[in-house]
Scaffold this active site. Structure first.
Site, PDB file in Angstrom:
ATOM      1  N   ASP A 114      -6.462   4.966   1.824  1.00  0.00           N
ATOM      2  CA  ASP A 114      -5.905   4.565   2.590  1.00  0.00           C
ATOM      3  C   ASP A 114      -4.857   4.833   3.295  1.00  0.00           C
ATOM      4  O   ASP A 114      -3.831   5.245   2.470  1.00  0.00           O
ATOM      5  CB  ASP A 114      -5.450   3.097   1.975  1.00  0.00           C
ATOM      6  CG  ASP A 114      -6.646   1.805   2.236  1.00  0.00           C
ATOM      7  OD1 ASP A 114      -7.875   2.710   2.433  1.00  0.00           O
ATOM      8  OD2 ASP A 114      -6.441   0.750   2.272  1.00  0.00           O
ATOM      9  N   ASP A 122     -14.466   1.982   9.459  1.00  0.00           N
ATOM     10  CA  ASP A 122     -14.793   1.308   7.762  1.00  0.00           C
ATOM     11  C   ASP A 122     -15.039  -0.168   7.858  1.00  0.00           C
ATOM     12  O   ASP A 122     -14.742  -0.588   6.963  1.00  0.00           O
ATOM     13  CB  ASP A 122     -13.427   1.908   6.651  1.00  0.00           C
ATOM     14  CG  ASP A 122     -13.909   1.722   5.862  1.00  0.00           C
ATOM     15  OD1 ASP A 122     -15.294   1.878   5.196  1.00  0.00           O
ATOM     16  OD2 ASP A 122     -13.056   1.327   4.397  1.00  0.00           O
ATOM     17  N   LYS A 168       1.165  -1.349  -0.193  1.00  0.00           N
ATOM     18  CA  LYS A 168      -0.194  -0.175  -0.134  1.00  0.00           C
ATOM     19  C   LYS A 168       0.868   1.058   0.050  1.00  0.00           C
ATOM     20  O   LYS A 168       1.686   1.436   1.243  1.00  0.00           O
ATOM     21  CB  LYS A 168      -1.060   0.008   1.056  1.00  0.00           C
ATOM     22  CG  LYS A 168      -2.002  -1.543   1.243  1.00  0.00           C
ATOM     23  CD  LYS A 168      -3.302  -1.104   2.101  1.00  0.00           C
ATOM     24  CE  LYS A 168      -4.080  -2.111   2.297  1.00  0.00           C
ATOM     25  NZ  LYS A 168      -4.854  -2.619   3.498  1.00  0.00           N
TER      26      LYS A 168
END
Length: 409
Positions: free
Chosen positions: A142, A289, A123
């Protein structure tokens, strides 16, 4: 001795026996459990610093084989992990032999194959450490550093349900592009003097790429769980609707937890207590989330709730989204071991422990000071919530003893 006196004496002895069993023996058992919780906490503190050292004790095995053997239905890694640093060192240094677009999802990520055949999820960095994500608690891209911080918080809380995560710097030009699939390579571009890519995902846009500093991109890598442990996805019973003006049932029904307790797998086994542990974990990191969650397949509710995808966290240190704690304050139950661990982390211990745990990460400092401060404040809110429950229902109802034996072959 007359019969009546004998009956009275026997009755008194019976009362004494019951008193001894309920109040003395049970208290001794509880004290023993509490003492073990305290010892486990001290062991955790002594092993907080994870030096990224390539040396392995079991030299006949690769770091990937060692990490795969750690996984059992109730843990991703064991409490005692002397080779954790070696596995994480491999995650951050092993050669990348293939790069592809990430698995299905809403956010940008890349799937990397490291030397030895190990999959990791990369990520990329999207925000500076002090950037504040405004808006809804699940807003924004993110956060790669949130994945790193969440993994170490999982260690500190003693859950051990989050896959291993470590920071990594990659050279997009020399490490990624030469081994990238056509699908991933087609999303690369140059913006100014920086190499960028936008990948393939639900919200991935050519107009919103992730850009390196020149060719060097900071990010996090998450260790892929072994293929012998396939995952099953579940709708979170306290998930949000993500539609303006439409509330989920838990947001307006005060007796919602009673309904949840009547449905599988929350009517028996550890899953509901896992949900509450996860609510505490998510509240601390600011993650609103978790609309779905994963467990191992065909587990019938016995395996853990795996703490995957924690990157929508640490967005705004000033926002304490209390609704994340709904499973806790609506059900008013919590594991005794979780309650003990939270109390041990009071008075600044949590902030200090997390800062220490993350200090050896390649992308350190992982969190800004306001985010570390927010953890301690949120912990106080959790403790106050549990106290409200115990004041209302009593500790015997709220504090649930649920210690499951964990074995690593």
């Amino acid at each position: 001795m007359k019969l009546k006196q004998r009956v009275v004496l026997l009755a008194i002895l019976l009362v004494i026996f019951i008193f001894t069993k309920v109040f003395l023996i049970d208290n001794l058992d509880t004290s023993a459990a509490n003492r073990e919780d305290q010892r486990a906490f001290q062991r955790m503190l002594s092993g907080l610093r994870v030096a990224l050292d390539p040396r392995l004790e079991h030299t006949l095995q690769s770091p990937w084989e060692i990490a795969a053997q750690w996984v059992v239905p109730r843990e991703v890694y064991p409490e005692d992990t002397p080779e954790l640093g070696a596995v994480m060192h491999a995650m951050t240094t092993k050669k990348i032999i293939k790069a592809d677009v990430g698995y299905k999802g809403t956010q940008l990520k890349a799937l990397l194959i490291l030397e030895g055949g190990q999959k990791v999820v990369f990520k990329p960095k999207r925000y500076a450490r002090d950037y504040i994500v405004e808006g809804e608690p699940y807003a924004g891209y993110d956060r790669h550093n949130a994945e790193v911080a969440a993994f170490h918080l999982d260690r500190i809380l003693g859950f051990r349900r989050a896959p291993l995560v470590v920071g990594r710097f990659v050279n997009l030009r020399t490490e990624i592009k030469p081994v990238a699939t056509e699908q991933l390579l087609g999303t690369f571009m140059t913006v100014g003097n920086n190499t960028c890519f936008y990948g393939k995902c639900y919200y991935c846009r050519e107009t919103e790429p992730a850009c390196a500093d020149g060719d060097i991109m900071e990010g996090s890598v998450t260790l892929w769980l072994p293929d012998v442990w396939p995952l099953q996805k579940h709708r979170h019973p306290w998930g949000r609707t993500y539609r303006e003006g439409k509330l989920a049932r838990w947001e307006y029904d005060e007796s919602y937890c009673d309904a949840v307790k009547k449905t599988s797998p929350y009517d028996s086994g550890p899953r509901l207590l896992d949900i509450i542990d996860t609510a505490i974990f998510d509240y601390l990191i600011g993650n609103a989330d978790r609309h779905h969650y994963e467990s191992f397949q065909d587990d019938e509710g016995a395996s853990m709730l795996i703490l995957l995808d924690n990157a929508k966290s640490f967005g705004n240190p000033a926002l304490d989204e209390r609704s994340i704690l709904a499973p806790l304050y609506q059900c008013c139950i919590i594991r005794v071991s979780t309650w003990n661990r939270l109390n041990y982390l009071k008075n600044g211990v949590l902030k200090s422990a997390l800062k220490t745990a993350m200090s050896h990460d390649p992308i350190s400092p992982v969190l800004s000071t306001p985010h570390l401060d927010a953890l301690d404040q949120r912990l106080l809110s959790i403790l106050a919530t549990v106290k409200q429950c115990t004041d209302q229902f009593g500790p015997d109802v709220v504090l649930v003893e649920d210690r499951m034996t964990l074995s690593h072959l």
